[in-house]
Design a protein around this motif. Structure first.
Motif, PDB file in Angstrom:
ATOM      1  N   ALA A 152       0.836  -1.207   0.000  1.00 10.26           N
ATOM      2  CA  ALA A 152       0.000   0.000   0.000  1.00 10.26           C
ATOM      3  C   ALA A 152       0.868   1.253   0.000  1.00 10.26           C
ATOM      4  O   ALA A 152       0.587   2.241  -0.689  1.00 10.26           O
ATOM      5  CB  ALA A 152      -0.933   0.003   1.204  1.00 10.26           C
ATOM      6  N   SER A 153       1.970   1.220   0.794  1.00  9.57           N
ATOM      7  CA  SER A 153       2.881   2.366   0.825  1.00  9.57           C
ATOM      8  C   SER A 153       3.541   2.575  -0.527  1.00  9.57           C
ATOM      9  O   SER A 153       3.660   3.707  -1.028  1.00  9.57           O
ATOM     10  CB  SER A 153       3.950   2.159   1.899  1.00  9.57           C
ATOM     11  N   GLY A 154       3.997   1.466  -1.164  1.00 10.65           N
ATOM     12  CA  GLY A 154       4.612   1.575  -2.482  1.00 10.65           C
ATOM     13  C   GLY A 154       3.646   2.118  -3.526  1.00 10.65           C
ATOM     14  O   GLY A 154       3.996   2.987  -4.333  1.00 10.65           O
ATOM     15  N   LEU A 180      -8.822   4.078  -3.832  1.00  6.33           N
ATOM     16  CA  LEU A 180      -8.061   2.820  -3.844  1.00  6.33           C
ATOM     17  C   LEU A 180      -7.056   2.777  -2.697  1.00  6.33           C
ATOM     18  O   LEU A 180      -6.911   1.735  -2.014  1.00  6.33           O
ATOM     19  CB  LEU A 180      -7.323   2.677  -5.178  1.00  6.33           C
ATOM     20  N   MET A 181      -6.370   3.905  -2.452  1.00 10.01           N
ATOM     21  CA  MET A 181      -5.406   3.941  -1.352  1.00 10.01           C
ATOM     22  C   MET A 181      -6.101   3.775  -0.019  1.00 10.01           C
ATOM     23  O   MET A 181      -5.609   3.075   0.891  1.00 10.01           O
ATOM     24  CB  MET A 181      -4.639   5.280  -1.393  1.00 10.01           C
ATOM     25  N   GLY A 187      -7.701  -2.057   4.500  1.00  9.03           N
ATOM     26  CA  GLY A 187      -7.465  -3.508   4.405  1.00  9.03           C
ATOM     27  C   GLY A 187      -6.309  -3.940   5.282  1.00  9.03           C
ATOM     28  O   GLY A 187      -6.363  -4.978   5.960  1.00  9.03           O
ATOM     29  N   MET A 188      -5.217  -3.132   5.295  1.00 13.38           N
ATOM     30  CA  MET A 188      -4.070  -3.470   6.149  1.00 13.38           C
ATOM     31  C   MET A 188      -4.482  -3.461   7.622  1.00 13.38           C
ATOM     32  O   MET A 188      -4.127  -4.357   8.403  1.00 13.38           O
ATOM     33  CB  MET A 188      -2.952  -2.439   5.883  1.00 13.38           C
ATOM     34  N   GLY A 192      -4.636  -6.658  10.194  1.00 16.65           N
ATOM     35  CA  GLY A 192      -3.892  -6.673  11.458  1.00 16.65           C
ATOM     36  C   GLY A 192      -4.799  -6.949  12.645  1.00 16.65           C
ATOM     37  O   GLY A 192      -4.418  -7.656  13.596  1.00 16.65           O
ATOM     38  N   MET A 193      -5.987  -6.379  12.630  1.00 17.46           N
ATOM     39  CA  MET A 193      -6.938  -6.607  13.721  1.00 17.46           C
ATOM     40  C   MET A 193      -7.406  -8.070  13.725  1.00 17.46           C
ATOM     41  O   MET A 193      -7.578  -8.681  14.800  1.00 17.46           O
ATOM     42  CB  MET A 193      -8.155  -5.681  13.567  1.00 17.46           C
TER      43      MET A 193
END
Length: 688
Positions: A152-154, A180-181, A187-188, A192-193
């Protein structure tokens, strides 16, 4: 394991915050890319805070949306530390996309660092609950969340770089990319949750003294939305200001371009004017001195343009000049320069392979001008006289080349026109005399070198003095008394005739006021108006002011204009003469019989007298045709109830013939020569 649940409204809010934070980050990336120096640093710092709070609040709201069947709280210090991680990660990302170029390896490294920062923020935020025993994470989901964070960062960095420039629909594209971002960031977080496992019997160590989740959720949402809104609004307003500044700069540049165009080009033909021509001559001289070679300066004057202008009017003359300019321009090379520097004067500046090439080029130009021009339904024929000066032989600077080419042109014109002539050193004296005359003429008014002589006018039937015609003389400090035929043409070409003509009018009225005060109430002083002076916008006001200044009745002044000038633009002439006639000024048509008058217009002109040209009077005794013409003019004038004046009377037979014919007044050397004003009074006491 304890089973958790989610508040759907907070989940949706977290998604909205993620999308808004993403859009803000993309917009700020564009601002940073266009800023520099301290401005860029300020945008990075402010953007890092806004974007960091946005990303952090999305994660934190998502965590607040999660609930367990036990009380939950969050340690303040750890929570603030997670926020600091979000701000630092955001600042790193903005600094990265602010670079002019972002190679693939930097993009990959940046995505890894930023992903670790975001993941660290998330898991530090979860650790802030101080769960006892600690949270157990599913390795697969935990690893997947890290991968999503890095990807996501990329993706965010790549999109930010691609959309940082201002292009059509960029805001719409940023909105789609922000969605989208936002989905990727959400989503990330929720991956994680989902990786978190809470054993049975767990309790939250931060619940008793930590931050209350209900009020904290409201506070975080409000503060985050405010910060993002302020950041986004600031960016939008700054962009608007930048657009307006850019538009203003563009308008200013366009205005400067137009002013430069006006300053350096002729308004009628759009050709370069004298100022731009001299600059280009200077460039040619510098290039020839550096690289060698030759160039020619061709001074072109149109033959037969003035009769066309007089017969058809200025509007046709202007169209003809445009047609001449277009024809010459269409038949020259792009590296050459064609300029218009005067009424019907053009200059061609061109590079030569060999000096002899100038002759063939000049012949081509003369042949082009010999072809008929079709203007306003009329077929017009003119020709051209060309003077050629060559560099380096015929001058070392712009001024010398122009003067010498002008001198050569006058030589060609004097040799029969419709031809070209190369400059020769023998012409230099005439050229320098011409230039010196012009320079002296410019200062003659200031130095009070002009004076008036007066030629007396007499009543034909009894020889009584009835007035005088003012004739201009120039008392030159070196040349002595200079007659008008030596300098009037130069004055007309340069426009100096207007201020000189105003001086003549003022001086003649001043002298007439003295005669009037001496009791000569039936006298009139006649003043000739040049074509330029007659067309000058301030003529009527100037005449009125001059009469008022000297306290002179308007009927003591006669203004003489030539027949050609009166007929040049008949409608305009009617308007000007009408205003002068309404003022009470006497009007005379000078040199009558030499032009091409329309009797219809002549009948409408508010003139008081016709003045027969001296050319008809001179040969009156030998040429029966001249006698017939004079008789016809007198009859025409009498029919139109106009006074008839004959000038150039030099013999008693001419005087007798003109008197018997019915002329009202006479003037000429037989009756009285031009003289200073104090000598006119002698003529008043000596009847003819």
């Amino acid at each position: 394991m304890l089973t958790g649940s989610y508040d759907l409204s907070l989940v949706l809010i977290s998604l909205c915050v993620a999308v808004l934070a993403s859009y803000t980050a993309l917009d700020l990336a564009g601002r940073i890319a266009r800023a520099s120096g301290w401005g860029a640093l300020l945008w990075i710092g402010g953007g890092a805070v806004a974007m960091g709070i946005g990303v952090w609040s999305m994660h934190f709201i998502g965590m607040l949306a999660f609930s367990l069947p036990i009380p939950l709280g969050y340690d303040l210090a750890l929570t603030l530390l997670s926020l600091a991680l979000a701000v630092l990660s955001s600042g790193f990302a903005l600094a990265l996309v602010g670079q002019e170029r972002l190679p693939a390896w930097q993009l990959g490294a940046g995505a890894l660092v930023m992903g670790c920062g975001i993941a660290g923020m998330h898991y530090l935020g979860m650790y802030a609950m101080l769960m006892q025993p600690g949270i157990d994470y599913d390795p697969v989901l935990f690893g997947l969340s890290l991968v999503i964070a890095a990807l996501a960062s990329g993706a965010a960095l790549w999109i930010a770089v691609r959309l940082r420039k201002r292009t059509p629909y960029v805001r719409l594209m940023r909105a789609g990319a922000a969605l989208l971002m936002g989905l990727a960031i959400v989503g990330m977080h929720y991956t994680g949750m989902a990786a978190a496992r809470f054993p049975l019997g767990s309790f939250c160590g931060a619940a008793p003294s930590g931050l209350d989740s209900h009020w904290l959720a409201i506070l975080v949402i409000l503060v985050t939305l405010a910060v993002l809104a302020i950041a986004l609004l600031t960016s939008i307003l700054d962009a608007r200001m930048e657009e307006r500044t850019a538009q203003l700069a563009k308008s200013l540049a366009q205005a400067n371009l137009e002013l430069t165009q006006l300053a350096l080009h002729d308004t009628l033909t759009r050709l370069p004017n004298r100022l731009l021509l001299e600059d280009r001559i200077g460039q040619k001289i510098a290039k020839a001195q550096r690289d060698g070679g030759h160039f020619a300066l061709m001074f072109l004057d149109l033959d037969g343009f003035k009769p066309v202008n007089d017969a058809f009017g200025h509007h046709v003359g202007d169209q003809l000049l445009r047609a001449v300019a277009q024809r010459l321009r269409d038949n020259m090379r792009t590296e050459d320069t064609l300029a218009r520097i005067g009424g019907d004067e053009f200059v061609l500046l061109m590079k030569l392979r060999d000096p002899e090439d100038a002759a063939s080029v000049a012949s081509q130009q003369i042949a082009l001008l010999a072809e008929p021009f079709h203007v306003k339904g009329e077929e017009l024929r003119i020709s051209g006289s060309i003077g050629i000066a060559l560099y380096p032989g015929d001058g070392q600077n712009q001024q010398e080349l122009l003067i010498n080419a002008d001198a050569a042109m006058y030589h060609a014109k004097g040799s029969g026109k419709n031809a070209y002539s190369f400059f020769e050193q023998s012409m230099n004296t005439n050229a320098r005399n011409h230039l010196q005359m012009l320079q002296d003429l410019r200062s003659a008014l200031e130095r009070k070198e002009f004076l008036l002589h007066y030629q007396p006018k007499f009543a034909a039937h009894d020889g009584r003095l009835i007035g005088a015609e003012a004739l201009l003389r120039w008392q030159h400090p070196q040349r002595g008394l200079v007659m008008p035929d030596e300098f009037i043409a130069i004055a007309e070409r340069t426009g100096l005739i207007v201020p000189i003509g105003e001086w003549v009018l003022d001086e003649a009225c001043r002298q007439m006021s003295l005669w009037y005060a001496q009791g000569h109430h039936d006298w009139r002083v006649a003043v000739n108006l040049s074509a330029l002076q007659f067309c000058h916008a301030g003529l009527v006001d100037c005449v009125a002011a001059t009469l008022a200044r000297h306290g002179l009745p308007a009927n003591c002044l006669t203004l003489e204009i030539t027949e050609t000038t009166a007929m040049r633009d008949a409608d305009s002439s009617l308007a000007i003469l009408g205003q002068l006639a309404d003022m009470g000024v006497d009007l005379s048509i000078d040199d009558f019989g030499t032009g091409y008058s329309s009797l219809l217009y002549l009948k409408r002109l508010p003139a008081n007298e016709l003045k027969i040209d001296r050319g008809f009077v001179r040969d009156l005794e030998q040429d029966s045709d001249d006698a017939a013409i004079v008789s016809a003019i007198v009859a025409l004038g009498q029919a139109l109830d106009l006074r008839i004046v004959a000038e150039g009377v030099e013999t008693p037979r001419q005087q007798d013939f003109l008197t018997r014919l019915g002329c009202d007044s006479l003037q000429g050397y037989l009756l009285g020569q031009p003289c200073p004003p104090e000598q006119i009074l002698k003529a008043a006491t000596e009847p003819v």
